[in-house]
Scaffold this active site. Sequence first.
Site, PDB file in Angstrom:
ATOM      1  N   GLU A  97       0.829  -1.198   0.000  1.00 62.13           N
ATOM      2  CA  GLU A  97       0.000   0.000   0.000  1.00 62.13           C
ATOM      3  C   GLU A  97       0.862   1.247   0.000  1.00 62.13           C
ATOM      4  OE1 GLU A  97      -2.398  -0.737   3.522  1.00 62.13           O
ATOM      5  OE2 GLU A  97      -4.019  -1.492   2.272  1.00 62.13           O
ATOM      6  N   CYS A 110       3.605   8.522   0.513  1.00 65.78           N
ATOM      7  CA  CYS A 110       4.274   7.641   1.483  1.00 65.78           C
ATOM      8  C   CYS A 110       4.356   6.264   0.827  1.00 65.78           C
ATOM      9  CB  CYS A 110       3.417   7.627   2.749  1.00 65.78           C
ATOM     10  SG  CYS A 110       3.994   6.471   3.980  1.00 65.78           S
ATOM     11  N   CYS A 117       7.143  -6.425   6.976  1.00 66.95           N
ATOM     12  CA  CYS A 117       8.334  -5.883   7.624  1.00 66.95           C
ATOM     13  C   CYS A 117       8.825  -6.876   8.670  1.00 66.95           C
ATOM     14  CB  CYS A 117       8.008  -4.540   8.285  1.00 66.95           C
ATOM     15  SG  CYS A 117       9.465  -3.788   9.051  1.00 66.95           S
ATOM     16  N   CYS A 121       7.711  -4.050  15.209  1.00 63.00           N
ATOM     17  CA  CYS A 121       7.472  -3.017  16.215  1.00 63.00           C
ATOM     18  C   CYS A 121       6.080  -3.249  16.811  1.00 63.00           C
ATOM     19  CB  CYS A 121       7.547  -1.626  15.596  1.00 63.00           C
ATOM     20  SG  CYS A 121       9.169  -1.267  14.926  1.00 63.00           S
ATOM     21  N   CYS A 124       2.750  -1.455  15.402  1.00 67.90           N
ATOM     22  CA  CYS A 124       2.623  -1.292  13.953  1.00 67.90           C
ATOM     23  C   CYS A 124       1.881  -2.457  13.314  1.00 67.90           C
ATOM     24  CB  CYS A 124       4.019  -1.178  13.353  1.00 67.90           C
ATOM     25  SG  CYS A 124       4.017  -1.166  11.562  1.00 67.90           S
ATOM     26  N   CYS A 340      -0.318   6.520   9.983  1.00 67.16           N
ATOM     27  CA  CYS A 340       0.953   5.892  10.351  1.00 67.16           C
ATOM     28  C   CYS A 340       0.760   4.572  11.076  1.00 67.16           C
ATOM     29  CB  CYS A 340       1.688   6.829  11.285  1.00 67.16           C
ATOM     30  SG  CYS A 340       3.077   7.539  10.503  1.00 67.16           S
TER      31      CYS A 340
HETATM   32  S1  SF4 Z   1       7.045   0.656  12.379  1.00 64.28           S
HETATM   33 FE1  SF4 Z   1       6.261  -1.129  11.248  1.00 64.28          FE
HETATM   34  S2  SF4 Z   1       7.020  -0.901   9.151  1.00 64.28           S
HETATM   35 FE2  SF4 Z   1       8.228   0.496  10.480  1.00 64.28          FE
HETATM   36  S3  SF4 Z   1      10.026  -0.707  11.056  1.00 64.28           S
HETATM   37 FE3  SF4 Z   1       8.507  -1.052  12.675  1.00 64.28          FE
HETATM   38  S4  SF4 Z   1       7.385  -2.916  12.048  1.00 64.28           S
HETATM   39 FE4  SF4 Z   1       8.525  -2.151  10.258  1.00 64.28          FE
END
Ligand code: SF4
Length: 352
Positions: A97, A110, A117, A121, A124, A340
């Site tokens: 996306e 963006c 990923c 995190c 996220c 975000c």
């Molecule tokens: S915030 Fe999400 S996309 Fe960004 S590095 Fe951490 S896990 Fe990966």
Amino acid sequence: MTDGGAERTDLKGMTLPELEEFLSRWGKERYRARQLFRWIYQKHAGDFASMTDLSKELRGILAASCRISGFPAERVEISADGTEKYLFRLEDGEAVESVLIPDEGRRTLCISSQVGCPLLCGFCATGESGFRRNMTSAEIVQQACFAAKRLAEREERLSNVVFMGMGEPLLNVPEVSRAIGILLSQFGFGISGKRVTVSTAGIVPEMLPLALRYPVSIAVSINAAREDLRSNLMPVNRKYPLKEVVAAMRRIPLQSGRKVTAEYVLLAGVNDSAEDALALSRLFRGARIKVNLISYNPHEASPHRAPEAEAVNRFRNILVAGGVQTITRERRGADIRAACGQLRIAPRGNKS
Ligand code: SF4
């Protein structure tokens, strides 16, 4: 692709020097690469037949052995605030996306650099979906091609690109570097380095080399002023601790008036206390770092909550009093899950 195009050399995603080198194999002059670049990235050509300033012979050679990859958005969602979210289906069926954020004179895209990923995190949605693969430079720039073409149709121009979509760009440096070269090239997108931002979770060994190679803006996800808390929120902190990340931020060369951005997502009751703000201001004392405060966007099954407006103000005021430039970012596109940390991997689809 089912038309046999996959065996052809894809010209999209090659940097200008790579394209010059590629064309030199047929004895073609360097300026031919610049012409091709303009056709692909400024005039949005999808085939060689339309490239009327190339010789018929060259167009024939290119059509026989090359292609210009591209994919439209499978889905476009438009938020009440004008933010647009695009879902792109890649040729292998994966999906990513991107989000276009209109803001006064700016049109900021963006973009994603990985499918999913690996950094997990805790706040996220992308990280929760796991990691599939790195994106190619062609796939990365195609997001910008799609948005730029769409904007051109309404006589607008893509002005800024931020690598803040899905993925950690500094874990995909070769392809991200190629994409940056194309975005910055005057024959490509012609966007100035200060309008291209690479956002990293703090992959320390890659930060300085990237900043030395390209005059782009660097943003770093910080999210905590203590090592233990940051390790809880961002497991990557166990490999690249906060202390090393901040030291790397301080080493980034900057033109006058510019700063490295520290992104700080405020999570209610987790990292939004007055003590956290004080610790953060001490961490950045004397550094050319500005803080971008972002209120957390909760999503279903999320263990965190958005901070109270009062906590955001208190946090901001403490940083400002400590001499740290602080921007409180408005939440955009939350109604279409484009804010975000809300981008997710869509289920795999079939190749079209
Ligand atoms: S915030 Fe999400 S996309 Fe960004 S590095 Fe951490 S896990 Fe990966």
